[in-house]
Design a protein around this motif. Structure first.
Motif, PDB file in Angstrom:
ATOM      1  N   MET B   1      50.370  25.811  35.121  1.00 15.18           N
ATOM      2  CA  MET B   1      51.439  25.355  36.015  1.00 15.18           C
ATOM      3  C   MET B   1      52.770  26.018  35.673  1.00 15.18           C
ATOM      4  SD  MET B   1      52.187  23.613  38.637  1.00 15.18           S
ATOM      5  CE  MET B   1      50.915  22.410  38.947  1.00 15.18           C
ATOM      6  N   ALA B   2      52.959  26.234  34.373  1.00 16.63           N
ATOM      7  CA  ALA B   2      54.208  26.887  33.964  1.00 16.63           C
ATOM      8  C   ALA B   2      54.296  28.293  34.535  1.00 16.63           C
ATOM      9  CB  ALA B   2      54.293  26.921  32.437  1.00 16.63           C
ATOM     10  N   ALA B   3      53.136  28.968  34.547  1.00 22.75           N
ATOM     11  CA  ALA B   3      53.131  30.325  35.092  1.00 22.75           C
ATOM     12  C   ALA B   3      53.443  30.300  36.581  1.00 22.75           C
ATOM     13  CB  ALA B   3      51.768  30.968  34.845  1.00 22.75           C
ATOM     14  N   TYR B   4      52.905  29.317  37.262  1.00 26.12           N
ATOM     15  CA  TYR B   4      53.173  29.244  38.691  1.00 26.12           C
ATOM     16  C   TYR B   4      54.629  28.898  38.950  1.00 26.12           C
ATOM     17  CZ  TYR B   4      52.459  28.507  43.620  1.00 26.12           C
ATOM     18  OH  TYR B   4      52.543  28.626  44.980  1.00 26.12           O
ATOM     19  N   GLU B   5      55.171  28.062  38.107  1.00 27.00           N
ATOM     20  CA  GLU B   5      56.586  27.732  38.257  1.00 27.00           C
ATOM     21  C   GLU B   5      57.444  28.982  38.102  1.00 27.00           C
ATOM     22  OE1 GLU B   5      57.939  24.626  35.719  1.00 27.00           O
ATOM     23  OE2 GLU B   5      60.020  24.763  36.399  1.00 27.00           O
ATOM     24  N   GLU B   6      57.015  29.849  37.188  1.00 27.49           N
ATOM     25  CA  GLU B   6      57.765  31.092  37.013  1.00 27.49           C
ATOM     26  C   GLU B   6      57.673  31.953  38.274  1.00 27.49           C
ATOM     27  OE1 GLU B   6      56.765  33.221  33.480  1.00 27.49           O
ATOM     28  OE2 GLU B   6      57.654  35.077  34.211  1.00 27.49           O
ATOM     29  N   LEU B   7      56.469  32.023  38.819  1.00 23.85           N
ATOM     30  CA  LEU B   7      56.312  32.760  40.074  1.00 23.85           C
ATOM     31  C   LEU B   7      57.178  32.152  41.174  1.00 23.85           C
ATOM     32  CD1 LEU B   7      52.471  33.453  40.413  1.00 23.85           C
ATOM     33  CD2 LEU B   7      54.293  35.150  40.274  1.00 23.85           C
ATOM     34  N   LEU B   8      57.162  30.854  41.197  1.00 20.40           N
ATOM     35  CA  LEU B   8      57.918  30.133  42.220  1.00 20.40           C
ATOM     36  C   LEU B   8      59.402  30.476  42.130  1.00 20.40           C
ATOM     37  CD1 LEU B   8      57.303  26.310  42.792  1.00 20.40           C
ATOM     38  CD2 LEU B   8      59.440  27.446  43.352  1.00 20.40           C
ATOM     39  N   ARG B   9      59.908  30.413  40.932  1.00 18.71           N
ATOM     40  CA  ARG B   9      61.337  30.683  40.772  1.00 18.71           C
ATOM     41  C   ARG B   9      61.656  32.144  41.052  1.00 18.71           C
ATOM     42  NH1 ARG B   9      63.815  26.308  39.143  1.00 18.71           N
ATOM     43  NH2 ARG B   9      62.709  24.720  37.935  1.00 18.71           N
ATOM     44  N   ARG B  10      60.707  32.992  40.744  1.00 21.94           N
ATOM     45  CA  ARG B  10      60.949  34.416  40.961  1.00 21.94           C
ATOM     46  C   ARG B  10      60.990  34.761  42.438  1.00 21.94           C
ATOM     47  NH1 ARG B  10      56.913  38.389  38.014  1.00 21.94           N
ATOM     48  NH2 ARG B  10      57.891  37.356  36.239  1.00 21.94           N
ATOM     49  N   TYR B  11      60.162  34.098  43.208  1.00 23.05           N
ATOM     50  CA  TYR B  11      60.018  34.509  44.600  1.00 23.05           C
ATOM     51  C   TYR B  11      60.566  33.518  45.611  1.00 23.05           C
ATOM     52  CZ  TYR B  11      56.973  38.159  42.791  1.00 23.05           C
ATOM     53  OH  TYR B  11      56.482  39.243  42.121  1.00 23.05           O
ATOM     54  N   GLN B  12      61.176  32.468  45.153  1.00 20.03           N
ATOM     55  CA  GLN B  12      61.608  31.466  46.124  1.00 20.03           C
ATOM     56  C   GLN B  12      62.711  32.002  47.043  1.00 20.03           C
ATOM     57  OE1 GLN B  12      62.957  27.919  44.184  1.00 20.03           O
ATOM     58  NE2 GLN B  12      64.633  28.909  43.085  1.00 20.03           N
ATOM     59  N   ARG B  13      63.571  32.840  46.512  1.00 20.86           N
ATOM     60  CA  ARG B  13      64.618  33.382  47.379  1.00 20.86           C
ATOM     61  C   ARG B  13      64.018  34.290  48.452  1.00 20.86           C
ATOM     62  NH1 ARG B  13      69.820  37.028  45.678  1.00 20.86           N
ATOM     63  NH2 ARG B  13      68.224  38.625  45.446  1.00 20.86           N
ATOM     64  N   LEU B  14      63.109  35.126  48.031  1.00 23.05           N
ATOM     65  CA  LEU B  14      62.453  35.997  48.997  1.00 23.05           C
ATOM     66  C   LEU B  14      61.716  35.174  50.052  1.00 23.05           C
ATOM     67  CD1 LEU B  14      61.443  38.840  49.859  1.00 23.05           C
ATOM     68  CD2 LEU B  14      59.485  38.447  48.342  1.00 23.05           C
ATOM     69  N   ALA B  15      60.971  34.186  49.596  1.00 20.86           N
ATOM     70  CA  ALA B  15      60.200  33.365  50.533  1.00 20.86           C
ATOM     71  C   ALA B  15      61.125  32.640  51.510  1.00 20.86           C
ATOM     72  CB  ALA B  15      59.345  32.365  49.766  1.00 20.86           C
ATOM     73  N   PHE B  16      62.190  32.102  50.967  1.00 19.19           N
ATOM     74  CA  PHE B  16      63.122  31.356  51.811  1.00 19.19           C
ATOM     75  C   PHE B  16      63.773  32.269  52.845  1.00 19.19           C
ATOM     76  CE2 PHE B  16      67.551  30.063  52.530  1.00 19.19           C
ATOM     77  CZ  PHE B  16      67.338  28.852  53.164  1.00 19.19           C
TER      78      PHE B  16
END
Lengths: 321, 182
Positions: B1-16
């Motif tokens: 889950m920690a790894a996914y959270e890192e992915l999430l934070r890395r790409y959330q701006r792009l996704a948004f």
């Protein structure tokens, strides 16, 4: 606006330069909400990986609709041909070909929505959920709700049992979907079917379609899910589609036509509204349905003495975009 | 889950931002991005090892945005805008005189982009404002890479034509004015 003079040669360069100056809304911090939602979903009992696999395939049978084969050069949207709300038909040139690997495991929530109790589904649905008679199927093994614009898509899933053979290797015996929507709302979004037959049938007083044979490949009823593509899953289930009282029903089983119709007619009677469009009795709705069936658009299909029109089908659910 | 959270934070701006370009609405874009990340997590078991996560995620984002937009039939028109002070403040990286011109150019170009048809504006925004490579634009638009190329080409062509037309019109109104900006 009075514009600065510019040549167009450097247009791309200027566009690239814009990236530093375009305003986007501040990006919200999604981590907390996303992780909370993931945690919430992880707490829902799934029955393990094997069950998840089954649910993945259950999703396979969510989507369906039919388009007309035999017209490889014709591509047209035929929105109302089936006259079933929420169902749209797109003619395609060819069904996808190639080897279809068995579906991969997915979470149960991927395609049918959120797992709920029957009471929960009843509370969500803007219409009365109808269950097959107890001596046929009765209460479902699983119930799912997928929220859609203006209502809810209810999926009742039954595991295989005596008299209800498994659909292919899906682990699903029957999937009965019920939904109510405006005609333009696409609930069944995209699927592709190999050759198969579509036959107008009666389900009690309602008119519907029997879709059988061929290989049904579902792309994804929910386009937010990239996991089902043209080669991800397959089903050989037979599908019965009909509408009553403004509610569209979709029943997929491995049963033959008569058994499926018997199962469908075991639903408790419905008090039909005057707007029911698929009634083959008297009235404008029945006229419309009959006209639709008697008019094989694009000149395809062949007539059957018994049922009016047969179609060889290659189908795709689709949505604009 | 920690790894996914890192992915999430890395790409959330792009996704948004991709969601915003497609949906044209801030709240909708947030919902889309959030749902997309949840869906991506649910589908991680099918993510092909070695594949690029970005286009895969963008496809999820775009599909979710389109699905919501179409279902609701209330998709708003995405309109480009300069940063709040962009049109009035010299750009930091430019020398003072050029900065004023650059700001004017930016405003003018954004105006032209907003006059394009939405499909053109969308593909140009994804390419230039978000700096997405063609493969990721293809994922976001749900089309082939070759289609992206042709869409970009046509969109640029229409933008050029629009600019040319406006300049010709401006020449007619101000015959003394001529020559391109340096």
């Amino acid at each position: 606006m009075t514009e600065p003079r510019t040549s167009t040669d450097d247009l791309e360069q200027r566009l690239s330069h814009l990236r530093h100056h375009i305003a986007f809304p501040p990006t919200p911090d999604l981590a907390a909400s996303v992780l909370a939602e993931i945690d919430r979903r992880r707490t829902i009992p799934t029955g393990g990986a094997h069950r998840s696999h089954r649910w993945a395939l259950a999703g396979v049978v969510v989507a369906l609709v039919v388009a007309l084969l035999a017209v490889p050069k014709t591509r047209a949207v035929v929105t109302d041909w089936l006259d079933l709300p929420g169902v749209r038909i797109v003619l395609i040139d060819d069904a996808p070909t190639g080897t279809m690997p068995p579906p991969s495991a997915v979470g149960m929530t991927l395609l049918l929505g959120e797992r709920v109790t029957l009471a929960g589904a009843a509370a969500e649905a803007p219409f009365a959920i109808r269950l097959p008679a107890g001596d046929s199927l009765g209460a479902p093994d699983e119930v799912y709700v997928r929220h859609v614009e203006g209502g809810a898509l209810i999926s009742l899933l039954y595991l295989p049992r005596s008299g209800l053979p498994e659909i292919g290797e899906t682990g699903v015996g029957a999937l009965l979907m019920q939904f109510q929507t405006e005609e333009d709302v696409q609930l069944l979004l995209k699927s592709v079917m190999g050759s198969g037959d579509v036959l107008p049938v009666r389900i009690g007083t309602a008119a519907g379609y029997w879709v059988a044979g061929g290989r049904l490949t579902v792309v994804a009823p929910d386009p937010s899910q990239p996991v089902f593509n043209e080669t991800d899953a397959r089903s050989t289930g037979n599908v019965l589609l009909w509408a009553e009282g403004g509610v569209t029903y979709r029943l997929e089983t491995a049963l033959d036509r008569n058994a499926a119709i018997a199962l469908a007619t075991s639903l408790p009677p419905l008090v039909l509204t005057p707007t029911v469009s698929m009634n083959w009795g008297e009235g404008a709705g029945s006229d419309r349905a009959m006209r639709a069936m008697d008019r094989p658009r694009c000149g395809v299909g062949r007539r059957s003495a018994t049922w009016g029109v047969w179609y060889r089908c290659c189908a795709a659910y689709s949505w604009d975009g | 889950m920690a790894a996914y959270e890192e992915l999430l934070r890395r790409y959330q701006r792009l996704a948004f931002r991709v969601a915003y370009v497609i949906s044209g609405d801030t709240d909708e874009a947030e919902d889309v991005a959030q749902t997309a990340f949840v869906n991506a997590w649910l589908a991680l078991s099918r993510f092909r090892a070695g594949a690029s996560f970005r286009p895969w995620l963008l496809r999820i984002v775009a599909n979710e945005a389109k699905n919501r937009g179409m279902a609701a039939a209330r998709r708003r028109r995405f309109v480009l805008a300069l940063a709040a002070d962009e049109a009035h403040r010299p750009l930091v990286a430019d020398p003072p005189d050029a900065a004023l011109v650059t700001a004017e150019r930016s405003e003018w170009l954004v105006d032209h982009l907003n006059r394009l048809r939405e499909a053109d504006r969308t593909v140009l925004t994804l390419r230039y404002a978000l700096d997405l490579p063609e493969a990721e634009i293809a994922a976001a638009l749900g089309c082939r890479r070759g289609t992206v190329k042709s869409r970009l080409h046509r969109a640029l062509g229409r933008l050029r034509a629009q600019i040319t037309t406006d300049q010709a019109s401006d020449d007619g109104a101000n015959p003394a004015r001529g020559g391109d900006l340096p």
